[in-house]
Write an enzyme that holds these catalytic residues in place. Structure first.
Site, PDB file in Angstrom:
ATOM      1  N   ASP A 117       0.851  -1.185   0.000  1.00 42.99           N
ATOM      2  CA  ASP A 117       0.000   0.000   0.000  1.00 42.99           C
ATOM      3  C   ASP A 117       0.894   1.244   0.000  1.00 42.99           C
ATOM      4  O   ASP A 117       1.904   1.292   0.715  1.00 42.99           O
ATOM      5  CB  ASP A 117      -0.888  -0.022   1.251  1.00 42.99           C
ATOM      6  CG  ASP A 117      -1.902   1.109   1.256  1.00 42.99           C
ATOM      7  OD1 ASP A 117      -3.009   0.866   0.782  1.00 42.99           O
ATOM      8  OD2 ASP A 117      -1.558   2.201   1.742  1.00 42.99           O
ATOM      9  N   ASN A 158      -2.654  12.853  -2.855  1.00 48.37           N
ATOM     10  CA  ASN A 158      -3.702  13.274  -3.796  1.00 48.37           C
ATOM     11  C   ASN A 158      -4.262  14.647  -3.427  1.00 48.37           C
ATOM     12  O   ASN A 158      -4.457  15.511  -4.295  1.00 48.37           O
ATOM     13  CB  ASN A 158      -4.835  12.251  -3.799  1.00 48.37           C
ATOM     14  CG  ASN A 158      -4.774  11.318  -4.995  1.00 48.37           C
ATOM     15  OD1 ASN A 158      -4.067  11.584  -5.958  1.00 48.37           O
ATOM     16  ND2 ASN A 158      -5.502  10.222  -4.925  1.00 48.37           N
ATOM     17  N   GLU A 180      -4.957   2.522  -3.912  1.00 48.53           N
ATOM     18  CA  GLU A 180      -3.492   2.602  -3.919  1.00 48.53           C
ATOM     19  C   GLU A 180      -2.854   1.296  -3.451  1.00 48.53           C
ATOM     20  O   GLU A 180      -1.663   1.252  -3.159  1.00 48.53           O
ATOM     21  CB  GLU A 180      -3.027   3.755  -3.025  1.00 48.53           C
ATOM     22  CG  GLU A 180      -3.285   3.567  -1.542  1.00 48.53           C
ATOM     23  CD  GLU A 180      -4.648   4.080  -1.092  1.00 48.53           C
ATOM     24  OE1 GLU A 180      -4.803   4.366   0.098  1.00 48.53           O
ATOM     25  OE2 GLU A 180      -5.555   4.196  -1.950  1.00 48.53           O
ATOM     26  N   ASP A 235      -2.515   9.980 -10.103  1.00 43.13           N
ATOM     27  CA  ASP A 235      -2.655   8.920 -11.105  1.00 43.13           C
ATOM     28  C   ASP A 235      -1.314   8.580 -11.733  1.00 43.13           C
ATOM     29  O   ASP A 235      -1.003   7.402 -11.990  1.00 43.13           O
ATOM     30  CB  ASP A 235      -3.644   9.352 -12.189  1.00 43.13           C
ATOM     31  CG  ASP A 235      -5.092   9.333 -11.698  1.00 43.13           C
ATOM     32  OD1 ASP A 235      -5.344   8.768 -10.610  1.00 43.13           O
ATOM     33  OD2 ASP A 235      -5.964   9.882 -12.411  1.00 43.13           O
TER      34      ASP A 235
END
Length: 481
Positions: free
Chosen positions: A351, A359, A395, A368
């Protein structure tokens, strides 16, 4: 007709003296001397001397077509092996019924009888039926050979010197000779007759489109308006020709024809009917081949589309690595394979640390791009066949490692962290590092028949949870299910 000799001590000469005077074409083969004897009728029929050796090339150069099997063989093969039943054969001079008889262990006689008109018609009907049947399921790669065989058949039965198939271009303004059969000592013109423009033979084009038949018994008698056609036909040595149009979907797409070169010919209604029948057979064959080709193209397109759909169904649209669906399929398969082979199987779930903060502060587009970079890195370290990196969700990423135990699974996890560190992706909003990091949970076991995919996922996920609770940016391996 059967001839037998009661006295086997008669000499070959005496035998031949008796047979050669018969009013039919006859060959005697002496297997002791390998000499072939031909009487006057045979000499005229095949243009052979009265006596020659069995190995003489003249025998090997004479081809005949068995009208029952549609196979072509030389006169040498016919008399040397004689592995045929009494059949009807065609050659340049017409059709022959050929019969054989074993006079003595060393003497064989072959009788050649021209067929009468009624027999010829019967033979033609039989050959047409056979060809039509063969062309029903003709494969595209064998179509040219079969069409040439059909042209040979019509050329032979019509006593022509050349038979051919022309096809028009899509716009009808050009025509090309696509298939051709020629008799012995007759020049072929197929290579020269390509992409002939309509305005080069206007009389021919007009006549063909109006009546679908071009019947010329004497080229020299063509009208003044056909001077171009007359010059072309004379250049090809044609004295007579008969052409019949071919139509598909109510449209003229070409024509089939026969030429006479050696002698002029008044074409009969029988000739016209036969050529039309052959034309219909060729039209059906071409249409079937075109349809099959079209179906094959559609099938190929469907296969390609299905592969693309399958690829899309198994690939994550953002990162271009395996998606959750592909991961689930692969894990199920690898568990079964490990059970059979009694080998270890490892699963890693990782992760991106504090990705929400990334973000929120750098923007989703930049987020992205980071997901793509991490996915590519994970995919690149999976070098063995069977290794699979997948986007597990958000993620989170998962990696399946067949035949890898716990020790090597941890080493692999360390390699992943090293590769991610080398990317040096800034993450100023992370609470543990100024660069992007991963937390990794791993699990290894030798699966049994009772092992379920969700058990492996749950255990690896617990290890990941432990890695996060241990300060993130670290590796935790679970040894329990």
């Amino acid at each position: 007709m059967t001839y037998s000799l009661n006295n086997e001590v008669q000499t070959t000469k005496n035998t031949w003296d008796t047979l050669s005077s018969l009013p039919i074409a006859i060959i005697l083969l002496d297997l002791q001397t390998n000499l072939v004897y031909c009487n006057a009728n045979t000499q005229a029929l095949f243009n052979l001397p009265n006596q020659l050796d069995l190995s003489n090339t003249l025998l090997k150069a004479l081809d005949l077509t068995d009208l029952h099997t549609l196979k072509t063989l030389s006169l040498y093969s016919l008399i040397a092996h004689a592995n045929f039943t009494d059949n009807t054969f065609s050659l340049a001079n017409g059709q022959l019924n050929i019969k054989r008889n074993q006079l003595t262990p060393s003497l064989k006689v072959f009788i050649f009888e021209p067929t009468n008109n009624a027999a010829s018609a019967d033979n033609f009907d039989e050959v047409i039926a056979k060809i039509s049947t063969q062309l029903i399921d003709i494969q595209t790669d064998n179509l040219d050979h079969q069409i040439e065989l059909v042209l040979q058949t019509i050329g032979t039965f019509s006593k022509a010197d050349r038979s051919y198939l022309f096809q028009f271009s899509r716009d009808g303004k050009l025509m090309s000779n696509t298939h051709e059969w020629v008799n012995d000592n007759v020049s072929p013109f197929k290579d020269r007759l390509q992409n002939i423009p309509q305005n080069a033979l206007p009389y021919f084009y007009t006549t063909m489109k109006e009546s679908e038949v071009f019947n010329v018994s004497d080229v020299n008698q063509l009208p003044i308006c056909a001077e171009g056609e007359k010059a072309e036909f004379q250049a090809e040595g044609i004295q007579s020709l008969l052409c019949v149009g071919l139509k598909a979907d109510n449209k003229l797409f070409g024509f089939i024809g026969c030429d006479c070169v050696k002698n002029a010919r008044n074409w009969t209604n029988t000739d016209l009917i036969r050529i039309k029948l052959i034309g219909e057979i060729i039209t059906r064959a071409l249409s079937n081949a075109l349809y099959k080709k079209h179906i094959e193209q559609i099938q190929q397109q469907l296969l390609k589309a299905n592969k693309e759909l399958e690829l899309q169904a198994n690939i994550d649209s953002l990162t271009s690595i395996a998606n959750r669906r592909r991961f689930d399929q692969a894990l199920q398969y690898e568990i079964k394979r490990a059970v059979r082979a009694q080998q270890p199987l490892s699963l890693i779930i990782c992760d991106i640390d504090y990705f929400k903060l990334f973000n929120d502060n750098y923007g989703h587009q930049h987020g992205d791009n980071v997901l793509k970079q991490v996915a590519l890195t994970l995919d690149e370290v999976c070098k063995r066949q069977g290794d699979l990196a997948a986007r597990y969700g958000g993620e989170e990423f998962a990696i399946i490692l067949p035949c890898i135990d716990a020790e090597h699974c941890k080493q692999f996890s360390e390699l992943i962290q090293s590769k991610i560190k080398s990317l040096a992706i800034p993450h100023q909003f992370s609470k543990i590092s100024s660069q992007l990091t991963l937390s990794i949970g791993g699990f290894s076991c030798i699966p049994t028949l009772e092992t379920k995919p969700e058990q492996l996922i749950k255990t690896a996920d617990k290890a990941l949870y432990k890695a996060k609770n241990s300060g993130r940016n670290n590796i935790q391996m679970s040894d329990k299910r």
